[in-house]
Design an enzyme around this catalytic site. Structure first.
Site, PDB file in Angstrom:
ATOM      1  N   GLU A 117     -91.847 -74.407 -47.458  1.00  0.00           N
ATOM      2  CA  GLU A 117     -91.535 -73.249 -48.565  1.00  0.00           C
ATOM      3  C   GLU A 117     -92.433 -73.909 -49.672  1.00  0.00           C
ATOM      4  O   GLU A 117     -93.002 -74.870 -49.946  1.00  0.00           O
ATOM      5  CB  GLU A 117     -90.213 -73.702 -48.904  1.00  0.00           C
ATOM      6  CG  GLU A 117     -89.277 -73.364 -47.784  1.00  0.00           C
ATOM      7  CD  GLU A 117     -88.909 -71.950 -47.918  1.00  0.00           C
ATOM      8  OE1 GLU A 117     -89.723 -71.040 -48.203  1.00  0.00           O
ATOM      9  OE2 GLU A 117     -87.930 -71.571 -47.445  1.00  0.00           O
ATOM     10  N   HIS A 177     -94.412 -68.683 -47.645  1.00  0.00           N
ATOM     11  CA  HIS A 177     -94.571 -70.037 -46.735  1.00  0.00           C
ATOM     12  C   HIS A 177     -94.897 -69.809 -45.238  1.00  0.00           C
ATOM     13  O   HIS A 177     -95.295 -68.660 -44.668  1.00  0.00           O
ATOM     14  CB  HIS A 177     -93.041 -70.363 -46.466  1.00  0.00           C
ATOM     15  CG  HIS A 177     -92.177 -69.508 -45.831  1.00  0.00           C
ATOM     16  ND1 HIS A 177     -90.980 -68.870 -46.298  1.00  0.00           N
ATOM     17  CD2 HIS A 177     -92.062 -69.276 -44.352  1.00  0.00           C
ATOM     18  CE1 HIS A 177     -90.345 -68.468 -45.183  1.00  0.00           C
ATOM     19  NE2 HIS A 177     -90.947 -68.630 -44.118  1.00  0.00           N
ATOM     20  N   ASP A 195     -91.768 -74.636 -35.889  1.00  0.00           N
ATOM     21  CA  ASP A 195     -90.777 -75.177 -36.646  1.00  0.00           C
ATOM     22  C   ASP A 195     -89.470 -74.932 -35.648  1.00  0.00           C
ATOM     23  O   ASP A 195     -89.651 -74.224 -34.773  1.00  0.00           O
ATOM     24  CB  ASP A 195     -90.833 -74.447 -37.859  1.00  0.00           C
ATOM     25  CG  ASP A 195     -90.924 -73.036 -37.933  1.00  0.00           C
ATOM     26  OD1 ASP A 195     -90.932 -72.394 -36.757  1.00  0.00           O
ATOM     27  OD2 ASP A 195     -91.214 -72.444 -38.994  1.00  0.00           O
TER      28      ASP A 195
HETATM   29  C1  GLP Z   1     -89.594 -67.948 -40.647  1.00  0.00           C
HETATM   30  C2  GLP Z   1     -90.550 -68.503 -39.796  1.00  0.00           C
HETATM   31  C3  GLP Z   1     -92.058 -68.502 -40.135  1.00  0.00           C
HETATM   32  C4  GLP Z   1     -92.125 -66.945 -40.345  1.00  0.00           C
HETATM   33  C5  GLP Z   1     -91.623 -66.106 -41.167  1.00  0.00           C
HETATM   34  C6  GLP Z   1     -91.790 -64.681 -41.436  1.00  0.00           C
HETATM   35  O1  GLP Z   1     -89.284 -68.039 -41.774  1.00  0.00           O
HETATM   36  N1  GLP Z   1     -90.258 -69.871 -39.961  1.00  0.00           N
HETATM   37  O2  GLP Z   1     -92.852 -69.172 -39.202  1.00  0.00           O
HETATM   38  O3  GLP Z   1     -93.741 -66.524 -40.388  1.00  0.00           O
HETATM   39  O4  GLP Z   1     -89.991 -66.292 -40.701  1.00  0.00           O
HETATM   40  O5  GLP Z   1     -91.117 -63.981 -40.435  1.00  0.00           O
HETATM   41  P1  GLP Z   1     -91.307 -62.450 -39.860  1.00  0.00           P
HETATM   42  O6  GLP Z   1     -92.390 -62.421 -39.014  1.00  0.00           O
HETATM   43  O7  GLP Z   1     -90.023 -62.212 -39.033  1.00  0.00           O
HETATM   44  O8  GLP Z   1     -91.384 -61.733 -41.065  1.00  0.00           O
END
Ligand code: GLP
Length: 243
Positions: A143, A138, A67
């Protein structure tokens, strides 16, 4: 589904990196699906160590990221391209021309999503897709919704995601409101999936995703239907699961 319990974040990062290292060793020209966020940072550090000590060669690896925020340029320090380049790509011998991240500067969503779908298809699919998980379940930026969206699309980020990600920006107002993300079908098409989760604030998402009903209200729950999923999570993230 294989759940691999790790003691803590460091243990999780080593275990996850070992799985990716095995993929790169077994198939040096593999396609890796990559993720951003704080969860994979330790994994990337371990892989960089593997490269530096001569165990890993990324010269033939291709990658495709999940993404990107819509509207951010590659040199914006909050863009996912910037994250990937600075936390991983520039430290290993991957050819940056073989790495792919959706183009946040292309504001025509239909055009960019079609281009990205074609890129993934031209690579012959993903061998191993690395995923984190959002607090609301997500994956990528898929989402919670009324339906699973299949292919790369533009999403409106939920307030809870903007809130969770504002720690990286000057304020919540600075977090982009939209993003491009691979769709659920694209993720499910990966031959193997490795989802990592650390910390208590992921415990509910992990329980709902892997021990709850399969529903677009918890996008990661679809992974229960994938035939080769490895979940590497630490004790805190697994604390609500009866294992
Ligand atoms: C973002 C990304 C996701 C990721 C999520 C969790 O929203 N688009 O791909 O898994 O954050 O992030 P973190 O690993 O910082 O908790």
């Amino acid at each position: 589904m294989n759940i691999i319990k790790a003691k803590d974040y460091d243990d999780l990062s080593r275990k996850a990196a070992n799985i990716i290292a095995a993929q790169v060793t077994l198939k040096p020209d593999c396609v890796l699906g990559l993720a951003t966020g704080s969860s994979p940072l330790g994994t990337y550090k371990q892989l960089i160590d593997g490269y530096n000590n001569g165990d890993l060669d990324f010269s033939r690896v291709k990658s495709v990221n999940l993404d990107e925020y819509k509207g951010l340029t590659k040199d914006n320090d909050q863009s996912y391209f910037y994250f990937m380049y600075n936390n991983f790509f520039k430290h290993i011998n991957i050819d940056v021309n073989n790495t792919n991240v959706p183009d946040g500067t292309e504001l025509d969503s239909d055009k960019e999503c079609a281009r990205y779908n074609a890129v993934i298809e031209s690579m012959g699919g993903v061998d191993l897709q690395l995923l984190g998980i959002g607090r609301n379940g997500h994956i990528g930026f898929n989402e919670p919704d009324e339906e699973f969206v299949k292919l790369t699309h533009c999403v409106d980020l939920q307030p809870s995601t903007i809130e969770a990600n504002k720690r990286f920006f000057a304020s919540a107002d600075d977090v982009p409101k939209q993003a491009y993300t691979m769709g659920i079908q694209t993720i499910m098409n990966a031959k193997n999936i490795l989802l990592i989760a650390s910390g208590e604030d992921k415990a509910e998402a992990i329980r709902n995703a892997f021990f709850g009903p399969i529903t677009p209200h918890c996008p990661a729950s679809i992974l229960q239907l994938h035939k080769s999923v490895y979940v590497v999570a630490d004790e805190a993230a697994l604390s609500l699961c009866n294992l």
